[in-house]
Design a protein around this motif. Structure first.
Motif, PDB file in Angstrom:
ATOM      1  N   LYS A  88       0.835  -1.191   0.000  1.00  0.00           N
ATOM      2  CA  LYS A  88       0.000   0.000   0.000  1.00  0.00           C
ATOM      3  C   LYS A  88       0.877   1.251   0.000  1.00  0.00           C
ATOM      4  O   LYS A  88       1.843   1.329   0.747  1.00  0.00           O
ATOM      5  CB  LYS A  88      -0.915   0.026   1.234  1.00  0.00           C
ATOM      6  N   TYR A  89       0.494   2.210  -0.840  1.00  0.00           N
ATOM      7  CA  TYR A  89       1.245   3.467  -0.850  1.00  0.00           C
ATOM      8  C   TYR A  89       0.620   4.451   0.106  1.00  0.00           C
ATOM      9  O   TYR A  89      -0.587   4.618   0.149  1.00  0.00           O
ATOM     10  CB  TYR A  89       1.298   4.046  -2.271  1.00  0.00           C
ATOM     11  N   ASN A  90       1.471   5.086   0.898  1.00  0.00           N
ATOM     12  CA  ASN A  90       1.020   6.061   1.871  1.00  0.00           C
ATOM     13  C   ASN A  90       0.809   7.418   1.210  1.00  0.00           C
ATOM     14  O   ASN A  90       1.721   7.969   0.610  1.00  0.00           O
ATOM     15  CB  ASN A  90       2.088   6.181   2.977  1.00  0.00           C
ATOM     16  N   HIS A  91      -0.408   7.969   1.309  1.00  0.00           N
ATOM     17  CA  HIS A  91      -0.720   9.246   0.679  1.00  0.00           C
ATOM     18  C   HIS A  91      -0.285  10.408   1.576  1.00  0.00           C
ATOM     19  O   HIS A  91      -1.054  11.298   1.888  1.00  0.00           O
ATOM     20  CB  HIS A  91      -2.227   9.348   0.413  1.00  0.00           C
ATOM     21  N   SER A  92       0.967  10.390   2.004  1.00  0.00           N
ATOM     22  CA  SER A  92       1.455  11.470   2.857  1.00  0.00           C
ATOM     23  C   SER A  92       1.654  12.729   2.028  1.00  0.00           C
ATOM     24  O   SER A  92       1.909  12.674   0.837  1.00  0.00           O
ATOM     25  CB  SER A  92       2.778  11.061   3.516  1.00  0.00           C
ATOM     26  N   ARG A  93       1.536  13.877   2.667  1.00  0.00           N
ATOM     27  CA  ARG A  93       1.563  15.139   1.951  1.00  0.00           C
ATOM     28  C   ARG A  93       2.947  15.791   2.011  1.00  0.00           C
ATOM     29  O   ARG A  93       3.643  15.734   3.006  1.00  0.00           O
ATOM     30  CB  ARG A  93       0.504  16.096   2.513  1.00  0.00           C
ATOM     31  N   ASN A  94       3.303  16.419   0.901  1.00  0.00           N
ATOM     32  CA  ASN A  94       4.551  17.185   0.837  1.00  0.00           C
ATOM     33  C   ASN A  94       4.324  18.312  -0.154  1.00  0.00           C
ATOM     34  O   ASN A  94       4.221  18.087  -1.346  1.00  0.00           O
ATOM     35  CB  ASN A  94       5.707  16.286   0.375  1.00  0.00           C
ATOM     36  N   LYS A  95       4.240  19.550   0.324  1.00  0.00           N
ATOM     37  CA  LYS A  95       3.863  20.673  -0.522  1.00  0.00           C
ATOM     38  C   LYS A  95       5.049  21.349  -1.210  1.00  0.00           C
ATOM     39  O   LYS A  95       4.860  22.234  -2.022  1.00  0.00           O
ATOM     40  CB  LYS A  95       3.081  21.693   0.314  1.00  0.00           C
ATOM     41  N   ASP A 107      -1.671  17.947  -6.050  1.00  0.00           N
ATOM     42  CA  ASP A 107      -1.319  18.118  -4.630  1.00  0.00           C
ATOM     43  C   ASP A 107      -1.796  16.947  -3.776  1.00  0.00           C
ATOM     44  O   ASP A 107      -2.334  17.126  -2.688  1.00  0.00           O
ATOM     45  CB  ASP A 107      -1.874  19.438  -4.103  1.00  0.00           C
ATOM     46  N   GLN A 108      -1.655  15.732  -4.280  1.00  0.00           N
ATOM     47  CA  GLN A 108      -2.003  14.496  -3.573  1.00  0.00           C
ATOM     48  C   GLN A 108      -3.484  14.401  -3.197  1.00  0.00           C
ATOM     49  O   GLN A 108      -3.852  13.652  -2.293  1.00  0.00           O
ATOM     50  CB  GLN A 108      -1.130  14.326  -2.329  1.00  0.00           C
ATOM     51  N   ASN A 109      -4.321  15.129  -3.892  1.00  0.00           N
ATOM     52  CA  ASN A 109      -5.772  15.001  -3.698  1.00  0.00           C
ATOM     53  C   ASN A 109      -6.287  14.025  -4.752  1.00  0.00           C
ATOM     54  O   ASN A 109      -6.607  14.409  -5.875  1.00  0.00           O
ATOM     55  CB  ASN A 109      -6.463  16.361  -3.842  1.00  0.00           C
ATOM     56  N   ASN A 215       2.085  10.572  -6.907  1.00  0.00           N
ATOM     57  CA  ASN A 215       1.250   9.849  -7.875  1.00  0.00           C
ATOM     58  C   ASN A 215       0.925   8.469  -7.302  1.00  0.00           C
ATOM     59  O   ASN A 215       1.066   7.441  -7.967  1.00  0.00           O
ATOM     60  CB  ASN A 215       1.968   9.723  -9.214  1.00  0.00           C
ATOM     61  N   ALA A 216       0.477   8.451  -6.045  1.00  0.00           N
ATOM     62  CA  ALA A 216       0.301   7.203  -5.296  1.00  0.00           C
ATOM     63  C   ALA A 216      -0.690   6.244  -5.931  1.00  0.00           C
ATOM     64  O   ALA A 216      -0.498   5.028  -5.901  1.00  0.00           O
ATOM     65  CB  ALA A 216      -0.123   7.515  -3.862  1.00  0.00           C
ATOM     66  N   SER A 217      -1.768   6.755  -6.506  1.00  0.00           N
ATOM     67  CA  SER A 217      -2.775   5.872  -7.120  1.00  0.00           C
ATOM     68  C   SER A 217      -2.179   5.105  -8.293  1.00  0.00           C
ATOM     69  O   SER A 217      -2.444   3.912  -8.476  1.00  0.00           O
ATOM     70  CB  SER A 217      -3.986   6.683  -7.581  1.00  0.00           C
ATOM     71  N   MET A 218      -1.364   5.797  -9.081  1.00  0.00           N
ATOM     72  CA  MET A 218      -0.723   5.133 -10.212  1.00  0.00           C
ATOM     73  C   MET A 218       0.325   4.136  -9.744  1.00  0.00           C
ATOM     74  O   MET A 218       0.447   3.035 -10.296  1.00  0.00           O
ATOM     75  CB  MET A 218      -0.070   6.201 -11.092  1.00  0.00           C
TER      76      MET A 218
END
Length: 279
Positions: A88-95, A107-109, A215-218
């Motif tokens: 599983k890829y972690n959808h952590s945020r980095n702006k 922006d990871q949305n 691009n976590a979903s991909m």
């Protein structure tokens, strides 16, 4: 501690009646487990050994079989069935994404309210004995996680990703101002690719260099493809691999593979449900 016969005599019950019901109950439980094991094996084989207890439980429940995930997990362990585990890829945020003026609009949305609002793309590598490394360019719609366009070739060129985009457009039209997100690879930053996005009024969003979580979903799809198909098979030729990819994407992933993030629906079920609701 009293023996069974003494206790049966105390409640005025013949011991034979007790043993009859005890044996009958054990037989019913054994038969129920055998039937459940059979159904579990069927769904496990249908998924080509890809599903674990959560997805198999959901399928059985939909079929009217009331069973808990814990029991399915116990039975799978008992009969030696184990799913292919996907990281599983972690959808952590980095702006901090600004790299050579390439903006991360997404922006990871990764949520989309409707089709053709947000598309994502990537290239992954597949090995064949005939040609060595080959390349698969993919376009996914984040609304239903469906692979709406893909192109497969022996060279990693701009034309490969352009062709995948064109196929995606044929499958599901673009919308004005929609987002297409990719990494900063030369294929996606090429003049050819930027031109086709501009012509279709599509805004290009970019991942931070060397940061796959943008691009976590991909990345999750690539992990699924590798763990469930590519890494468990050996492809002799390019054409053999191409057929396997077609069957995996069109026959399995889009049409039959359920996703927990889609409330255990397939991508096609999610899309068809949307079309039905707006009709």
């Amino acid at each position: 501690m009293y023996d069974i016969r003494t206790m049966c005599k105390a409640v005025k019950l013949h011991h034979s009646v007790y043993y009859y019901h005890k044996t009958n109950k054990e037989n019913r439980y054994k038969k129920a487990n055998e039937e459940l094991d059979k159904r579990i094996k069927e769904e496990y084989e249908k998924s080509k050994k890809r599903y674990g207890s959560p997805k198999i439980t959901k399928i059985l429940n939909k079929q009217g079989i009331k069973v808990s995930q814990k029991r399915v997990a116990r039975r799978m362990k008992k009969i030696g069935l184990r799913s292919i585990i996907v990281k599983k890829y972690n959808h952590s945020r980095n702006k901090k994404v600004d790299y050579e003026n390439k903006e991360n609009i997404l922006d990871q949305n990764f949520k989309a309210e409707k089709p053709s609002e947000k598309w994502v793309g990537d290239i992954t590598y597949i090995y064949t004995k005939e040609t060595g490394w080959t390349y698969l360019a993919i376009v996914m719609d984040l609304f239903d996680l469906k692979i709406i366009g893909w192109s497969y070739g022996v060279n990693m060129t701009a034309e490969l990703v352009v062709e995948a985009f064109r196929k995606a457009k044929n499958e599901r039209c673009t919308t004005k101002g929609m987002i297409f997100h990719s990494d900063l690879g030369s294929q996606y930053t090429s003049n050819e690719y930027e031109k086709i996005l501009l012509e279709n009024d599509v805004r290009h969003s970019y991942s931070k260099k060397g940061y796959p979580y943008d691009n976590a979903s991909m990345e999750s799809f690539n992990a699924i493809l590798k763990k469930e198909e590519v890494n468990v098979n050996t492809y002799e030729t390019f054409e053999e691999a191409k057929l396997a990819i077609f069957e995996f994407i069109e026959g399995w992933y889009n049409n039959r593979r359920i996703h927990s993030t889609l409330d255990y629906k397939t991508p096609n079920e999610k899309y068809n449900e949307y079309k039905k609701n707006i009709a």
